[in-house]
Enzyme design. Structure first.
Site, PDB file in Angstrom:
ATOM      1  N   THR A  57       3.321 -14.929 -21.579  1.00  0.00           N
ATOM      2  CA  THR A  57       4.168 -15.726 -22.455  1.00  0.00           C
ATOM      3  C   THR A  57       3.871 -17.214 -22.339  1.00  0.00           C
ATOM      4  O   THR A  57       3.833 -17.936 -23.350  1.00  0.00           O
ATOM      5  CB  THR A  57       5.646 -15.449 -22.145  1.00  0.00           C
ATOM      6  N   SER A  76       7.323   0.107 -19.550  1.00  0.00           N
ATOM      7  CA  SER A  76       7.588  -0.522 -20.844  1.00  0.00           C
ATOM      8  C   SER A  76       8.881   0.047 -21.417  1.00  0.00           C
ATOM      9  O   SER A  76       9.093   1.258 -21.405  1.00  0.00           O
ATOM     10  CB  SER A  76       6.438  -0.257 -21.820  1.00  0.00           C
ATOM     11  N   PHE A  97       3.081   0.192 -27.598  1.00  0.00           N
ATOM     12  CA  PHE A  97       1.738   0.651 -27.224  1.00  0.00           C
ATOM     13  C   PHE A  97       0.833   0.819 -28.445  1.00  0.00           C
ATOM     14  O   PHE A  97       0.089   1.807 -28.562  1.00  0.00           O
ATOM     15  CB  PHE A  97       1.795   1.968 -26.446  1.00  0.00           C
ATOM     16  N   THR A 105      -1.847  -2.215 -23.025  1.00  0.00           N
ATOM     17  CA  THR A 105      -1.839  -0.819 -22.630  1.00  0.00           C
ATOM     18  C   THR A 105      -2.635   0.018 -23.632  1.00  0.00           C
ATOM     19  O   THR A 105      -2.504  -0.131 -24.838  1.00  0.00           O
ATOM     20  CB  THR A 105      -0.401  -0.286 -22.537  1.00  0.00           C
ATOM     21  N   LYS A 138      -4.937  -6.061 -26.023  1.00  0.00           N
ATOM     22  CA  LYS A 138      -4.752  -4.623 -25.840  1.00  0.00           C
ATOM     23  C   LYS A 138      -6.059  -3.833 -25.922  1.00  0.00           C
ATOM     24  O   LYS A 138      -6.244  -2.842 -25.217  1.00  0.00           O
ATOM     25  CB  LYS A 138      -3.779  -4.090 -26.898  1.00  0.00           C
ATOM     26  N   LYS A 155       2.943  -0.473 -12.268  1.00  0.00           N
ATOM     27  CA  LYS A 155       3.756  -1.562 -12.802  1.00  0.00           C
ATOM     28  C   LYS A 155       5.198  -1.106 -12.943  1.00  0.00           C
ATOM     29  O   LYS A 155       5.478  -0.105 -13.605  1.00  0.00           O
ATOM     30  CB  LYS A 155       3.203  -2.006 -14.155  1.00  0.00           C
ATOM     31  N   ASN A 188      -4.794  -1.147 -18.263  1.00  0.00           N
ATOM     32  CA  ASN A 188      -3.412  -0.685 -18.191  1.00  0.00           C
ATOM     33  C   ASN A 188      -3.303   0.583 -19.044  1.00  0.00           C
ATOM     34  O   ASN A 188      -3.637   0.560 -20.232  1.00  0.00           O
ATOM     35  CB  ASN A 188      -2.495  -1.789 -18.722  1.00  0.00           C
ATOM     36  N   SER A 208       6.834  -7.956 -12.301  1.00  0.00           N
ATOM     37  CA  SER A 208       7.426  -6.794 -12.935  1.00  0.00           C
ATOM     38  C   SER A 208       7.059  -6.799 -14.415  1.00  0.00           C
ATOM     39  O   SER A 208       6.408  -7.727 -14.902  1.00  0.00           O
ATOM     40  CB  SER A 208       8.949  -6.842 -12.790  1.00  0.00           C
ATOM     41  N   ASN A 209       7.548  -5.797 -15.127  1.00  0.00           N
ATOM     42  CA  ASN A 209       7.366  -5.700 -16.569  1.00  0.00           C
ATOM     43  C   ASN A 209       8.458  -6.510 -17.268  1.00  0.00           C
ATOM     44  O   ASN A 209       9.208  -7.238 -16.634  1.00  0.00           O
ATOM     45  CB  ASN A 209       7.404  -4.226 -16.996  1.00  0.00           C
ATOM     46  N   THR A 210       8.563  -6.347 -18.592  1.00  0.00           N
ATOM     47  CA  THR A 210       9.605  -7.041 -19.355  1.00  0.00           C
ATOM     48  C   THR A 210      10.975  -6.448 -19.051  1.00  0.00           C
ATOM     49  O   THR A 210      11.100  -5.337 -18.535  1.00  0.00           O
ATOM     50  CB  THR A 210       9.325  -6.939 -20.862  1.00  0.00           C
ATOM     51  N   ASN A 221       9.570   0.124 -24.542  1.00  0.00           N
ATOM     52  CA  ASN A 221       9.368   0.326 -25.973  1.00  0.00           C
ATOM     53  C   ASN A 221       8.773   1.678 -26.354  1.00  0.00           C
ATOM     54  O   ASN A 221       8.490   1.925 -27.517  1.00  0.00           O
ATOM     55  CB  ASN A 221       8.477  -0.799 -26.519  1.00  0.00           C
ATOM     56  N   THR A 222       8.566   2.558 -25.371  1.00  0.00           N
ATOM     57  CA  THR A 222       8.173   3.937 -25.635  1.00  0.00           C
ATOM     58  C   THR A 222       9.305   4.832 -25.160  1.00  0.00           C
ATOM     59  O   THR A 222       9.629   4.829 -23.968  1.00  0.00           O
ATOM     60  CB  THR A 222       6.863   4.302 -24.901  1.00  0.00           C
ATOM     61  N   LEU A 250      -1.732  -8.858 -24.164  1.00  0.00           N
ATOM     62  CA  LEU A 250      -2.278  -9.903 -25.015  1.00  0.00           C
ATOM     63  C   LEU A 250      -3.583  -9.449 -25.651  1.00  0.00           C
ATOM     64  O   LEU A 250      -3.824  -9.694 -26.829  1.00  0.00           O
ATOM     65  CB  LEU A 250      -2.480 -11.191 -24.208  1.00  0.00           C
ATOM     66  N   ALA A 304      -1.322  -7.678 -19.120  1.00  0.00           N
ATOM     67  CA  ALA A 304      -1.579  -6.724 -20.193  1.00  0.00           C
ATOM     68  C   ALA A 304      -0.734  -7.068 -21.414  1.00  0.00           C
ATOM     69  O   ALA A 304       0.317  -7.692 -21.311  1.00  0.00           O
ATOM     70  CB  ALA A 304      -1.255  -5.308 -19.723  1.00  0.00           C
ATOM     71  N   ASN A 313       9.403  -8.376 -27.365  1.00  0.00           N
ATOM     72  CA  ASN A 313       8.501  -7.497 -28.104  1.00  0.00           C
ATOM     73  C   ASN A 313       8.972  -6.055 -28.024  1.00  0.00           C
ATOM     74  O   ASN A 313       9.570  -5.634 -27.032  1.00  0.00           O
ATOM     75  CB  ASN A 313       7.067  -7.637 -27.576  1.00  0.00           C
TER      76      ASN A 313
END
Length: 378
Positions: A341, A197, A136, A107, A87, A240, A161, A268-270, A199-200, A85, A83, A132
């Site tokens: 990546t 994530s 979202f 996502t 969205k 995830k 996602n 896993s996630n980032t 980033n939220t 790339l 997920a 990144n």
């Protein structure tokens, strides 16, 4: 065999050569501008009649050795697109043409949202990594539903996602995940519950075992309601997880989601970790992906496989650049792997190279099918 292999190598060499020529120009652009430019090109290629299907036949080399059935659905290859790339599902046919066995879009959130301020995507070439903090950014669930519904064919499963809108407080997050399921049930071949994530704001707090189990049960309840309403087969629901959980918390989260009925895990996630990085962008906030996660994510796949004792399929994500990277995750317990990546650094020929390399590794080890490799090192 030799003629087929030679036929396959020719387009693969062409893909590699093309990407080597255009990569320097792309890498001179802002990372997100290059991303959008590439996505628009792939979107245009998706609309070329007959091209996606013809290209997929060339790039899916690996044969029956790579095929398996999971959740009652066939997967021609264990290699999928992660997920982030694509969205908004803008280039599903083109990505499928690269040889992916499945695709994960999103996502997506119930309502469209712009995400965080730019710049928010950074390359770390010396580290073969990305950072990144997109947040979202997406066009919303209804727009994605319309786009996926308009696809003429679907040669590979497309998972969605799902996440919550930034403005939605955690105590109402369940409503957002339910809304995504309702909107996308008829076009999704699987749902991935994203609570990991970085980033939220506050999102990762939903990974606490009890809260996460409640969320999974709510999503499964919504899936069941939609199944009854539409008479369509229920897609699997996967969760995830982040790589930054304390081992005890990771164990509790894995146990909680499996006991709640989740059909699989993505590990896993980032990561928020920055150990060993050398590039100047290492100071940027956001989630790190790529080569620095290779070993860590494989170890987590092994942990998750041992904790679940193989009861649910696991998708291994993080630092898959070579067939050996993918094979290590499979042997650690993953039934599928995803890339993101590496595709940025290696180009579109990566997927075909992974498929071909995995087939050779399985043959080398006397394994007739990819399923026989799953968990042998765990």
């Amino acid at each position: 065999m030799g003629q087929k292999s030679g036929t396959f190598r020719l387009p693969l060499r062409i893909l590699r050569g093309m990407y080597r020529r255009i990569k320097p120009a792309l890498f001179r652009l802002d990372a997100e501008d290059a991303h959008h430019l590439t996505l628009r090109a792939l979107g245009a290629a998706s609309r070329v009649p007959a091209w996606p299907e013809a290209a997929r036949r060339l790039n899916s080399a690996g044969g029956h050795r790579l095929s398996q059935t999971l959740w009652g659905r066939p997967f021609a290859s264990p290699v999928g697109l992660a997920a982030g790339l694509d969205k908004n599902g803008e280039a599903v046919p083109a990505f499928s043409a690269l040889g992916f066995g499945f695709l994960e879009v999103g996502t997506v959130t119930p309502l469209a949202q712009p995400g965080n301020e730019r710049p928010r995507l950074f390359r770390l070439p010396e580290d073969a990594a990305l950072i990144n903090r997109m947040g979202f950014n997406n066009g919303g669930a209804e727009a994605l539903r319309a786009r996926l519904a308009a696809l003429p064919a679907r040669p590979a499963p497309v998972w969605v996602n799902i996440g919550k809108n930034k403005a939605t407080p955690n105590e109402r997050a369940v409503e957002d995940y339910r809304a995504c399921v309702r909107a996308l049930f008829e076009v999704a071949d699987g749902f991935v519950v994203n609570v990991s994530s970085p980033n939220t704001p506050g999102l990762r707090a939903l990974q606490a075992a009890g809260d996460l189990a409640d969320l999974v049960r709510a999503v499964l309840d919504e899936v069941e309601s939609a199944r009854v309403r539409t008479a369509r087969r229920a897609p699997p629901v996967l969760v995830k997880l982040a790589p930054d959980l304390h081992p005890g918390d990771f164990e509790a989260s894995v146990g909680g989601v499996v006991e709640a009925g989740a059909n699989g895990l993505i590990v896993s996630n980032t990561t928020l970790g920055r150990d060993g990085l050398t590039h100047g962008h290492r100071v940027q906030t956001g989630g790190l992906s790529g080569r620095p996660l290779t070993t860590r994510s494989t170890a987590l796949v092994r942990d998750a496989y041992r904790l679940t004792r193989g009861r649910v399929p696991i998708v291994g994500v993080g630092g898959v650049f070579t067939p050996e990277d993918a094979y290590a995750k499979l042997r650690a317990g993953a039934s599928l792997v995803e890339v993101y990546t590496a595709l940025i650094y290696e180009g579109p020929g990566l997927v075909a190279r992974l498929n071909r390399g995995l087939s050779r590794l399985l043959e080398r080890d006397g394994l007739r099918n990819v399923a026989e490799a799953v968990g042998v090192d765990a």
